[in-house]
Design a protein around this motif. Structure first.
Motif, short mmCIF file in Angstrom:
data_model
loop_
_atom_site.label_atom_id
_atom_site.label_comp_id
_atom_site.label_asym_id
_atom_site.label_seq_id
_atom_site.Cartn_x
_atom_site.Cartn_y
_atom_site.Cartn_z
N ILE A 10 -7.08 11.70 7.55
CA ILE A 10 -5.82 11.80 7.44
C ILE A 10 -4.97 10.90 6.81
N VAL A 11 -4.44 11.02 5.69
CA VAL A 11 -3.85 10.21 4.64
C VAL A 11 -2.63 10.26 4.68
N HIS A 12 -1.73 9.01 4.54
CA HIS A 12 -0.33 9.02 4.60
C HIS A 12 -0.14 8.57 2.92
N ARG A 13 0.75 8.97 2.30
CA ARG A 13 1.10 8.79 0.79
C ARG A 13 2.69 8.60 0.65
N ARG A 14 3.15 7.39 -0.12
CA ARG A 14 4.36 7.09 -0.15
C ARG A 14 4.70 7.84 -1.65
N LEU A 15 5.95 8.66 -1.53
CA LEU A 15 6.07 9.23 -3.05
C LEU A 15 7.59 8.83 -3.51
N PRO A 16 7.87 8.41 -4.62
CA PRO A 16 9.16 8.13 -4.91
C PRO A 16 9.96 9.22 -5.14
N VAL A 17 11.09 9.52 -4.56
CA VAL A 17 11.95 10.73 -4.68
C VAL A 17 12.16 11.07 -6.42
N THR A 18 12.03 10.20 -6.92
CA THR A 18 12.48 10.53 -8.20
C THR A 18 11.34 11.30 -9.14
N ARG A 19 10.22 11.08 -8.48
CA ARG A 19 8.82 12.01 -8.94
C ARG A 19 8.94 13.28 -8.57
N LEU A 20 9.76 13.54 -7.31
CA LEU A 20 9.63 14.97 -6.75
C LEU A 20 10.88 15.73 -7.15
N THR A 21 11.81 15.26 -7.92
CA THR A 21 13.13 15.65 -8.29
C THR A 21 13.37 15.68 -9.86
N ALA A 69 0.86 -1.30 0.01
CA ALA A 69 -0.09 -0.12 -0.11
C ALA A 69 0.96 1.13 0.06
N ASP A 70 0.62 1.97 -0.85
CA ASP A 70 1.31 3.26 -0.89
C ASP A 70 0.60 4.47 -0.51
N VAL A 71 -0.74 4.19 -0.32
CA VAL A 71 -1.79 5.28 0.43
C VAL A 71 -2.32 4.58 1.37
N THR A 72 -2.36 5.01 2.42
CA THR A 72 -3.01 4.50 3.92
C THR A 72 -3.80 5.40 4.52
N VAL A 73 -4.50 5.24 5.42
CA VAL A 73 -5.44 6.14 6.16
C VAL A 73 -5.34 5.79 7.74
N PRO A 74 -4.29 6.59 8.28
CA PRO A 74 -4.02 6.38 9.83
C PRO A 74 -5.10 6.73 10.62
N PHE A 75 -5.82 7.99 9.97
CA PHE A 75 -6.76 8.63 11.11
C PHE A 75 -8.18 9.08 10.20
N TYR A 109 -4.18 20.77 5.93
CA TYR A 109 -2.46 20.67 6.70
C TYR A 109 -1.86 19.45 6.28
N SER A 110 -0.50 19.57 6.33
CA SER A 110 0.36 18.52 5.86
C SER A 110 1.78 18.43 6.49
N ASP A 111 2.33 17.17 6.42
CA ASP A 111 3.83 17.29 6.94
C ASP A 111 4.56 16.05 6.06
N LEU A 112 5.88 16.41 5.63
CA LEU A 112 6.59 15.80 4.93
C LEU A 112 7.58 15.09 5.83
N VAL A 113 8.00 13.82 5.29
CA VAL A 113 9.14 12.96 6.17
C VAL A 113 9.86 12.13 4.83
N THR A 124 12.22 7.28 -0.88
CA THR A 124 11.04 7.47 -0.82
C THR A 124 10.70 8.83 0.13
N VAL A 125 9.80 9.68 0.16
CA VAL A 125 9.40 10.62 0.73
C VAL A 125 7.97 10.26 1.04
N GLY A 126 7.47 10.68 2.42
CA GLY A 126 6.08 10.41 2.87
C GLY A 126 5.51 11.92 2.94
N ILE A 127 4.03 11.82 2.76
CA ILE A 127 3.27 12.95 3.14
C ILE A 127 2.31 12.46 3.98
#
Length: 357
Positions: free
Chosen positions: A346-357, A2-8, A320-324, A330-333
């Protein structure tokens, strides 16, 4: 996986609403996702706890909900966590009485004991257990400051070990028009030289001319050691963001906050993350200029001077959001979103670094 999850999710696990996300990765790679669990409503005051979920697989699954900061039936909120290089995780946050609304605090109608007070606690086992909270209000809140908020979103440990926690405050309005007291917001940061044992106030930027209204602030350490601050700006200057740089680790600002019109979006919190290898500064926040929607990650290759969009999550409401940084690739948002409103989950999404750079 899962690259997209819903913790809250609003209305689940004993809370009417979950808001104000913050996320860090520990030295062992565990993700700690924090937010405010609002018991009875989505209101910014009342019975509010800081809750946590842990992930040991990079955000693909999450453990059970934990209450990590509470204040009886009052408020514990504005989580500002930071993962230290020692393995310890600090959580700086505020407390207030349930009845202490923002308007009452700004107008000076709440006694100090019930107003916004500042606390810190820590975990040495990746968020499984937490120390008793310690109050640090006397070290980090000046006499006369009324409203007070830490973060929200993750704080920083700089390369030299100093801890920097962005924060904001309000001053007493002058004159008789209480409807204009929002212009007296100011930005500041908390500093610790000893891994959270003692605290002091770093820069203070009050901007009492009303041109910049520094509010919720995020920060990142640039590759040259400069600390870059980016803030929500509630005043009618160009755009709804402002930024500033510190060359002494947050003690002072090179110049006061100035508008950053390159980050179009509504009045809303945002998050910063400095990547290393490649050296790219990221910003997350809603990108629709007049509404909290269209969560977008933008990138800067020049320390926050110019920005370009690199990834739009979707067209849904978002706030609101936060990055890690999860790992090398991989970067998480962690962000607020929903189908018909920005605060449904509140969703957590995994993003490949290559997509962001």
């Amino acid at each position: 996986m899962a690259d997209v999850t819903v913790p809250f999710r609003a209305g689940h696990e004993g809370y009417a609403s979950h808001r104000i996300p913050a996320i860090v990765a520990t030295a062992n790679g565990t993700l700690l996702a924090f937010c405010e669990g609002r018991v009875r409503s989505a209101s910014d005051h009342g019975h509010i706890d800081i809750v946590l979920k842990r992930s040991t697989d990079g955000g693909r699954t999450w453990g059970p909900l934990q209450v990590v900061a509470s204040n009886g039936t009052g408020l514990a909120g504005n989580p500002a966590p930071v993962a230290l290089n020692t393995g310890r995780v600090l959580l700086v946050h505020v407390r207030a009485a349930a009845s202490a609304t923002e308007d009452l605090i700004r107008q000076g109608n709440v006694k100090d004991a019930d107003g916004r007070r500042v606390w810190v606690r820590h975990s040495d086992d990746d968020g499984v257990t937490w120390s008793e909270p310690a109050e640090i209000t006397g070290s980090v809140k000046r006499t006369g400051w009324r409203w007070y908020a830490t973060g929200p979103g993750h704080a920083l440990q700089l390369g030299d070990g100093r801890v920097v926690v962005p924060a904001n405050h309000s001053l007493a309005p002058t004159g008789t028009d209480l409807g204009t007291e929002a212009r007296y917001n100011g930005g500041h940061c908390l500093l610790s030289e000893d891994l959270g044992e003692t605290w002091s106030i770093g820069y203070v930027d009050d901007n009492t001319d009303g041109y910049i209204n520094a509010n919720e602030t995020t920060a990142a350490e640039l590759p040259d050691g400069t600390v870059y601050f980016n803030t929500r700006n509630d005043s009618p200057s160009p755009g709804n963001r402002a930024d500033a740089h510190s060359e002494d680790g947050g003690r002072t600002l090179r110049t006061p906050f100035r508008p950053q019109a390159g980050l179009a979006g509504p009045v809303c919190e945002g998050s910063l993350l400095q990547l290393r290898d490649p050296d790219v500064l990221l910003f997350s926040g809603p990108a629709l200029p007049d509404a909290r929607a269209l969560m977008t990650v933008r990138a800067s290759a020049d320390g926050g001077t110019t920005w370009r969009p690199v990834h739009t999550v979707d067209g849904l409401p978002a706030a609101y959001s936060d990055l890690v940084r999860i790992d090398a690739s991989t970067v998480g948002i962690l962000y607020e979103t929903g189908d018909f409103g920005a605060y449904e989950r509140i969703v957590h999404r995994r993003l490949p670094v290559t997509r962001l750079t």
